[in-house]
Write a protein that holds these residues in place. Structure first.
Motif, PDB file in Angstrom:
ATOM      1  N   THR A 390      -1.053  -7.070   8.216  1.00  0.00           N
ATOM      2  CA  THR A 390      -1.222  -8.217   7.307  1.00  0.00           C
ATOM      3  C   THR A 390      -0.197  -8.102   6.166  1.00  0.00           C
ATOM      4  O   THR A 390       0.445  -7.053   5.998  1.00  0.00           O
ATOM      5  N   ARG A 466     -16.646  -0.799   5.211  1.00  0.00           N
ATOM      6  CA  ARG A 466     -17.678  -1.749   5.669  1.00  0.00           C
ATOM      7  C   ARG A 466     -18.809  -1.026   6.408  1.00  0.00           C
ATOM      8  O   ARG A 466     -19.934  -1.515   6.457  1.00  0.00           O
ATOM      9  N   SER A 483      -5.942  -6.220  -5.208  1.00  0.00           N
ATOM     10  CA  SER A 483      -7.111  -6.961  -4.765  1.00  0.00           C
ATOM     11  C   SER A 483      -6.608  -8.218  -4.071  1.00  0.00           C
ATOM     12  O   SER A 483      -6.058  -9.116  -4.712  1.00  0.00           O
TER      13      SER A 483
HETATM   14  N1  CAO Z   1      -1.986 -15.248   2.328  1.00  0.00           N
HETATM   15  C1  CAO Z   1      -2.235 -15.825   3.511  1.00  0.00           C
HETATM   16  N2  CAO Z   1      -2.855 -15.173   4.492  1.00  0.00           N
HETATM   17  C2  CAO Z   1      -3.215 -13.907   4.279  1.00  0.00           C
HETATM   18  C3  CAO Z   1      -2.972 -13.269   3.082  1.00  0.00           C
HETATM   19  C4  CAO Z   1      -2.319 -13.989   2.077  1.00  0.00           C
HETATM   20  N3  CAO Z   1      -2.064 -13.451   0.896  1.00  0.00           N
HETATM   21  N4  CAO Z   1      -3.473 -12.032   3.139  1.00  0.00           N
HETATM   22  C5  CAO Z   1      -4.010 -11.891   4.355  1.00  0.00           C
HETATM   23  N5  CAO Z   1      -3.856 -13.031   5.031  1.00  0.00           N
HETATM   24  C6  CAO Z   1      -4.287 -13.291   6.366  1.00  0.00           C
HETATM   25  C7  CAO Z   1      -4.058 -12.111   7.264  1.00  0.00           C
HETATM   26  O1  CAO Z   1      -2.767 -12.090   7.753  1.00  0.00           O
HETATM   27  C8  CAO Z   1      -5.086 -12.351   8.294  1.00  0.00           C
HETATM   28  O2  CAO Z   1      -4.619 -13.340   9.142  1.00  0.00           O
HETATM   29  P1  CAO Z   1      -4.663 -13.152  10.742  1.00  0.00           P
HETATM   30  O3  CAO Z   1      -6.099 -12.899  11.033  1.00  0.00           O
HETATM   31  O4  CAO Z   1      -4.128 -14.428  11.237  1.00  0.00           O
HETATM   32  O5  CAO Z   1      -3.815 -11.998  10.982  1.00  0.00           O
HETATM   33  C9  CAO Z   1      -6.234 -12.930   7.512  1.00  0.00           C
HETATM   34  O6  CAO Z   1      -5.677 -13.460   6.326  1.00  0.00           O
HETATM   35  C10 CAO Z   1      -7.326 -11.979   7.146  1.00  0.00           C
HETATM   36  O7  CAO Z   1      -6.779 -10.845   6.535  1.00  0.00           O
HETATM   37  P2  CAO Z   1      -7.728  -9.683   6.068  1.00  0.00           P
HETATM   38  O8  CAO Z   1      -8.361 -10.070   4.805  1.00  0.00           O
HETATM   39  O9  CAO Z   1      -8.609  -9.310   7.179  1.00  0.00           O
HETATM   40  O10 CAO Z   1      -6.759  -8.451   5.892  1.00  0.00           O
HETATM   41  P3  CAO Z   1      -5.939  -8.000   4.631  1.00  0.00           P
HETATM   42  O11 CAO Z   1      -5.148  -6.852   5.076  1.00  0.00           O
HETATM   43  O12 CAO Z   1      -5.214  -9.091   3.991  1.00  0.00           O
HETATM   44  O13 CAO Z   1      -7.050  -7.490   3.623  1.00  0.00           O
HETATM   45  C11 CAO Z   1      -8.918  -6.274   2.855  1.00  0.00           C
HETATM   46  C12 CAO Z   1      -7.824  -6.381   3.901  1.00  0.00           C
HETATM   47  C13 CAO Z   1      -9.775  -5.115   3.199  1.00  0.00           C
HETATM   48  C14 CAO Z   1      -8.272  -6.083   1.518  1.00  0.00           C
HETATM   49  C15 CAO Z   1      -9.697  -7.579   2.838  1.00  0.00           C
HETATM   50  O14 CAO Z   1     -10.351  -7.746   4.059  1.00  0.00           O
HETATM   51  C16 CAO Z   1     -10.690  -7.693   1.736  1.00  0.00           C
HETATM   52  O15 CAO Z   1     -11.776  -7.103   1.777  1.00  0.00           O
HETATM   53  N6  CAO Z   1     -10.358  -8.498   0.747  1.00  0.00           N
HETATM   54  C17 CAO Z   1     -11.280  -8.784  -0.336  1.00  0.00           C
HETATM   55  C18 CAO Z   1     -10.881  -8.080  -1.583  1.00  0.00           C
HETATM   56  C19 CAO Z   1     -11.748  -8.550  -2.720  1.00  0.00           C
HETATM   57  O16 CAO Z   1     -12.922  -8.835  -2.550  1.00  0.00           O
HETATM   58  N7  CAO Z   1     -11.158  -8.663  -3.893  1.00  0.00           N
HETATM   59  C20 CAO Z   1     -11.848  -9.235  -5.005  1.00  0.00           C
HETATM   60  C21 CAO Z   1     -11.942  -8.222  -6.062  1.00  0.00           C
HETATM   61  S1  CAO Z   1     -12.545  -8.870  -7.528  1.00  0.00           S
HETATM   62  O17 CAO Z   1     -14.030  -9.237  -7.130  1.00  0.00           O
END
Ligand code: CAO
Length: 562
Positions: A390, A466, A483
């Motif tokens: 990603t 998770r 984040s």
């Molecule tokens: N813009 C557009 N698409 C994006 C993106 C972005 N900035 N970031 C990720 N994507 C896409 C990915 O490419 C993936 O697409 P595909 O399924 O087509 O490959 C999809 O979005 C889902 O990505 P993901 O979220 O599963 O994976 P990630 O590596 O981007 O993130 C993680 C991993 C663990 C950080 C995420 O799952 C997560 O938990 N995010 C939440 C963090 C959070 O809650 N922050 C808030 C803190 S303050 O309360």
């Protein structure tokens, strides 16, 4: 055969029925010789009573609230081997005195004063003999220029790691000039103040013999009385004990006129937390401040949203005076259901609340053009179908490049809030959303890992998060956090700095936008970045540079090779 002996209350200066305020042992405890067993507190002094020999506690004969005199049995102790002698009554150790046999500092004896310049003349008040200690910090200045001071009134309080001592005025007068301030380190003979003497008898005070070390003082009556708090002759407050009747540990506790009454250890504890002890209300007898009072003060200050000073400490008097949280019976307005917060929510909530209240946050926004990056990422994904690659792994690499360029972001304020600790390693925290709440596992040495390794590790650690399998070591040591809500949506947000880190990068969802290329608007994939930072450490210009730098790295990932 077990050699069970009685540990008794020693000579406590002839005081009778002195209340036990603390019992520090319980059956089964091992005690060393001189280790404190109980604390006694009269209205004049606090004293810890040390074990006369080493051994194992079999039975404790006293409890808090009991009133004791010399000879009372404190505990039955099974003495260690032949070394144990029948309990010879040792002198009580001063409050918070060293637990070992090291002698405590002597009480401040009156200093030899310089020759009088006549009654009414300006004279020097000097630090007296303080038991040979040198470089002892001044922790309180009790008078100011213009104050009238009585003879023996406290001028400054000194505190070594073993004792707190108030240094009394050697004569009455008016303070003309203060020569010391809090934090100065002094030894015997240091000039405290110039005082215009109002003593009729302005003859130089005779050099007093150094007071004996407290722990070694055998008999109360033979020990010179501490000068501290000695009342003016004929001016003794009702019920006060004449100086010569005071037990020898008097000077090692702090009972200055208006100053708070707390042992050195409690004062040290308060200082460690950045608490001004003057603000703490003592709950023990006679208003004595105990450790729990300091803890309660901090809890209250945090709950009321007090602003910190110095890296997490709570500034006295700086509470936000917030209104209490509204108590509402929502069921009056309709059906409700109560759901307890998860353990993670409670922990992360408390951290987020502290960080939000204590860190002056500013968020800098920037867009990165990731059109080319996205093409490359997709290609990489096709070549590595077993991996989910990603945009986040690219962001991690870009952040590390920026941390190297701007080391102030790879830093933490130390406990005093006066020093920045710069880190030479690059461990990045990743906020992960789990069904139970937010956690921030840390990926270590991101600078040394390639994109594919990072993608693999990110997949593993977010799964572990998770599955609730993260341990404390998975979540410690981070330098900077990311984040990413990009997989969900949004055009920008304000992430909360993950203290003691000083900045965090929030990432929102990339979207195609028209971008002017000098000739025309071209469709580009733009990634919104939101950099929150601790404004105590990072100023706005630096933050803008950092954000622009990250965007540039993402805009042209060849730069990550530089
Ligand atoms: N813009 C557009 N698409 C994006 C993106 C972005 N900035 N970031 C990720 N994507 C896409 C990915 O490419 C993936 O697409 P595909 O399924 O087509 O490959 C999809 O979005 C889902 O990505 P993901 O979220 O599963 O994976 P990630 O590596 O981007 O993130 C993680 C991993 C663990 C950080 C995420 O799952 C997560 O938990 N995010 C939440 C963090 C959070 O809650 N922050 C808030 C803190 S303050 O309360």
């Amino acid at each position: 055969m077990a050699d069970i002996q009685e540990a008794r209350v020693p000579d406590i200066g002839g005081h009778d029925n002195v209340p036990v305020i603390e019992v520090m042992i319980k059956p089964g405890d091992r005690v060393e010789k001189e280790q404190s067993l109980i604390t006694l507190e009269s209205d004049k002094a606090t004293m810890e009573v040390p074990a006369p020999f080493a051994g194992t506690v079999k039975e404790v004969k006293l409890k808090v609230g009991d009133e004791v005199s010399e000879g009372a049995v404190i505990a039955l102790i099974e003495a260690d081997g032949a070394a144990a002698k029948p309990a010879a009554a040792p002198a009580p150790a001063p409050a918070e005195a060293p637990r070992a046999a090291a002698p405590a500092p002597a009480s401040p004896a009156p200093a030899p004063q310089p020759p009088s310049q006549g009654a009414g003349g300006v004279r020097e008040a000097l630090v007296p003999d303080i038991g040979g200690h040198e470089g002892v910090p001044v922790i309180e200045v009790l008078v100011k220029v213009g104050d009238s001071v009585a003879k023996d009134q406290g001028l400054v309080t000194l505190e070594s790691d073993k004792a707190t001592m108030e240094v009394p005025a050697p004569f009455a007068g008016v303070v003309k000039e203060m020569k010391l301030k809090v934090g100065d380190e002094v030894s015997a003979g240091a000039l405290i103040a110039l005082i215009e003497s109002t003593d009729g008898a302005a003859a130089p005070a005779p050099a007093a013999a150094p007071a004996p070390a407290r722990a070694a003082a055998p008999q109360v009556t033979e020990a010179p009385a501490p000068a501290s708090r000695r009342p003016e002759p004929g001016n003794a407050p009702e019920g006060d004990v004449p100086p010569q009747a005071r037990p020898p540990f008097d000077a090692n506790i702090v009972m200055p006129g208006d100053a708070p009454y707390a042992s050195p250890a409690v004062r040290a504890f308060a200082r460690e937390l950045g608490v001004d002890i003057q603000q703490v209300k003592g709950s023990s007898r006679g208003g004595r401040i105990v450790r729990d009072d300091v803890s309660a003060y901090v809890k209250h200050a945090l709950a009321s949203g007090a602003r910190p000073v110095q890296g997490g400490a709570v500034a006295a008097g700086s509470g936000l005076n917030l209104l209490p949280w509204p108590k509402v019976d929502f069921s009056k307005f309709g059906a409700i259901e109560e759901k307890p917060l998860s353990r993670i929510q409670k922990i992360s909530g408390a951290n987020l609340a502290r960080n939000w209240a204590m860190i002056p946050h500013v968020t800098q926004h920037e867009d990165a053009d990731i059109t080319e990056l996205e093409a490359f990422r997709k290609k990489l994904g096709e070549e590595n179908k077993d991996l989910k690659i990603t945009p986040l792994v690219f962001q991690m690499k870009a952040v590390v490049a920026a941390l190297k360029e701007y080391p102030q972001f790879n830093a933490s304020l130390d406990g005093t809030g006066e020093k920045l600790v710069l880190k030479k390693y690059f461990h990045i925290g990743i906020a992960v959303d789990t069904p139970d709440g937010l956690v921030v596992p840390v990926i270590r040495d991101v600078d040394k890992k390639g994109l594919l390794d990072l993608a693999r590790e990110l997949g593993e650690i977010s799964k572990k998060a998770r599955d609730k399998k993260l341990g404390p070591s998975d979540m410690s040591g981070g330098c900077f956090s990311i984040s990413s809500l990009g997989g969900i949506g949004g055009t920008g947000f304000t992430p909360i700095v993950n203290a003691p880190e000083v900045a965090i990068l929030g990432v929102s969802k990339a979207a195609i936008k028209p971008v002017w290329n000098g000739k025309e608007f071209a469709p580009r994939l733009m990634l919104p970045l939101s950099l929150s930072y601790d404004h105590r450490v990072i100023d706005g210009a630096l933050a803008a540079r950092f954000a622009v730098f990250v965007a540039k790295q993402l805009g042209d990932i060849r730069r990550l090779l530089l």
